[in-house]
Design a protein around this motif. Sequence first.
Motif, PDB file in Angstrom:
ATOM      1  N   ARG A 194      87.757  21.840  43.744  1.00 28.33           N
ATOM      2  CA  ARG A 194      88.373  21.899  42.413  1.00 28.33           C
ATOM      3  C   ARG A 194      88.788  23.316  42.078  1.00 28.33           C
ATOM      4  O   ARG A 194      89.866  23.546  41.506  1.00 28.33           O
ATOM      5  CB  ARG A 194      87.373  21.377  41.369  1.00 28.33           C
ATOM      6  CG  ARG A 194      87.974  21.263  39.980  1.00 28.33           C
ATOM      7  CD  ARG A 194      86.966  20.714  39.015  1.00 28.33           C
ATOM      8  NE  ARG A 194      85.798  21.585  38.948  1.00 28.33           N
ATOM      9  CZ  ARG A 194      84.717  21.331  38.210  1.00 28.33           C
ATOM     10  NH1 ARG A 194      84.654  20.197  37.512  1.00 28.33           N
ATOM     11  NH2 ARG A 194      83.726  22.176  38.202  1.00 28.33           N
ATOM     12  N   ALA A 197      91.773  23.925  43.977  1.00 26.54           N
ATOM     13  CA  ALA A 197      92.907  23.235  43.364  1.00 26.54           C
ATOM     14  C   ALA A 197      93.366  23.980  42.116  1.00 26.54           C
ATOM     15  O   ALA A 197      94.577  24.103  41.845  1.00 26.54           O
ATOM     16  CB  ALA A 197      92.530  21.797  43.032  1.00 26.54           C
ATOM     17  N   GLN A 249     101.487  17.706  42.752  1.00 26.90           N
ATOM     18  CA  GLN A 249     100.456  17.910  43.772  1.00 26.90           C
ATOM     19  C   GLN A 249      99.211  18.554  43.184  1.00 26.90           C
ATOM     20  O   GLN A 249      98.079  18.179  43.511  1.00 26.90           O
ATOM     21  CB  GLN A 249     101.026  18.779  44.901  1.00 26.90           C
ATOM     22  CG  GLN A 249     102.077  18.067  45.739  1.00 26.90           C
ATOM     23  CD  GLN A 249     102.661  18.976  46.819  1.00 26.90           C
ATOM     24  OE1 GLN A 249     102.319  20.168  46.874  1.00 26.90           O
ATOM     25  NE2 GLN A 249     103.526  18.406  47.670  1.00 26.90           N
ATOM     26  N   GLN A 252      97.377  15.952  41.135  1.00 24.46           N
ATOM     27  CA  GLN A 252      96.673  15.008  41.995  1.00 24.46           C
ATOM     28  C   GLN A 252      95.407  15.628  42.598  1.00 24.46           C
ATOM     29  O   GLN A 252      94.355  14.994  42.683  1.00 24.46           O
ATOM     30  CB  GLN A 252      97.617  14.540  43.104  1.00 24.46           C
ATOM     31  CG  GLN A 252      98.738  13.627  42.605  1.00 24.46           C
ATOM     32  CD  GLN A 252      99.705  13.249  43.726  1.00 24.46           C
ATOM     33  OE1 GLN A 252      99.520  13.670  44.868  1.00 24.46           O
ATOM     34  NE2 GLN A 252     100.738  12.456  43.380  1.00 24.46           N
ATOM     35  N   SER A 253      95.548  16.910  43.041  1.00 19.86           N
ATOM     36  CA  SER A 253      94.374  17.596  43.612  1.00 19.86           C
ATOM     37  C   SER A 253      93.269  17.746  42.572  1.00 19.86           C
ATOM     38  O   SER A 253      92.079  17.537  42.839  1.00 19.86           O
ATOM     39  CB  SER A 253      94.789  18.960  44.152  1.00 19.86           C
ATOM     40  OG  SER A 253      95.734  18.803  45.205  1.00 19.86           O
TER      41      SER A 253
END
Length: 303
Positions: A194, A197, A249, A252-253
Amino acid sequence: MARPGVTYEQVAAAADALLAQGRQPTIKAVREASGGSPNTVHKHLTAWRASRPQAQVTARELPARIIAAINEEIEQATAEARAALEEQLVQAQAEAAELATAGEVLEIQLADLSEQMAEIATERDMLAGKAGEQAAEIEKQREQIKREQEAAEAARVDLATARVKIEQTDARLLEQATELDRLRAMLEKSDQARQEAAQSAAVLAAKLEASQARCVEQEARAERAGQAQAKAEAERDQARQSIETARDQARQSIDAATVAAAAAREEAATLRGQVEGLKLSSIAQPAPAPEPVEAKAAAKPKK
């Protein structure tokens, strides 16, 4: 206590009755009629015979000379025979008296012995009863010991079962702890993902800002140069598309990392609850008896 014997009057009455019947008053016949021991009957029968008068013999009528000679011979023979018989009778009476006295003593001893035998038999019966009671008590104690041994064996089996359960609980706790460590590692990885991300999203946001800046710059250039407007619009559309793709992206991550972190937290909470429940159940069970030092040393794995 000696039993009372037959009396002289009873023996004398029996002897007189036998004589009246034409029978000789022998010891056996008198005993059958009056009872008593042979010694006592013999003693009383001897006294009865001594008290009876001697029968007189009637002499036939003979000449005085012959009668005198016969009488003289008879008296001499009678005196000799009487002396011998009296001597024998005195000796026999003395022996009979001794035998009677000894017989009475033996009868008294026999009666005493009979009473002693009765007492011994009573004492034997009492001892037999006590022996039976002691045998019953011994059998009762034996059954009690058997029940206690069975209870001790059941307690040993329960203790062994409890030890096995505790060992199984410890193994489950170890497995749960290992699984918890694995989930913690996964959670750390999820947090790291996380963070990565988030860092990617920040980079993408920076790129977006740079792209927006470039768009602004390109729009300015487009205003200054109308010829490059189509190209700038194409680059701007491409940049916007890149920005949207990067943004999707990143989202989503972030969503995947958030979902993985939530699942890891829920699984960790579930495992914590199971571990706490196992700890409480192991605490509620009775503590096993301490193992001997030799058993602990044998159970310790060698390095």
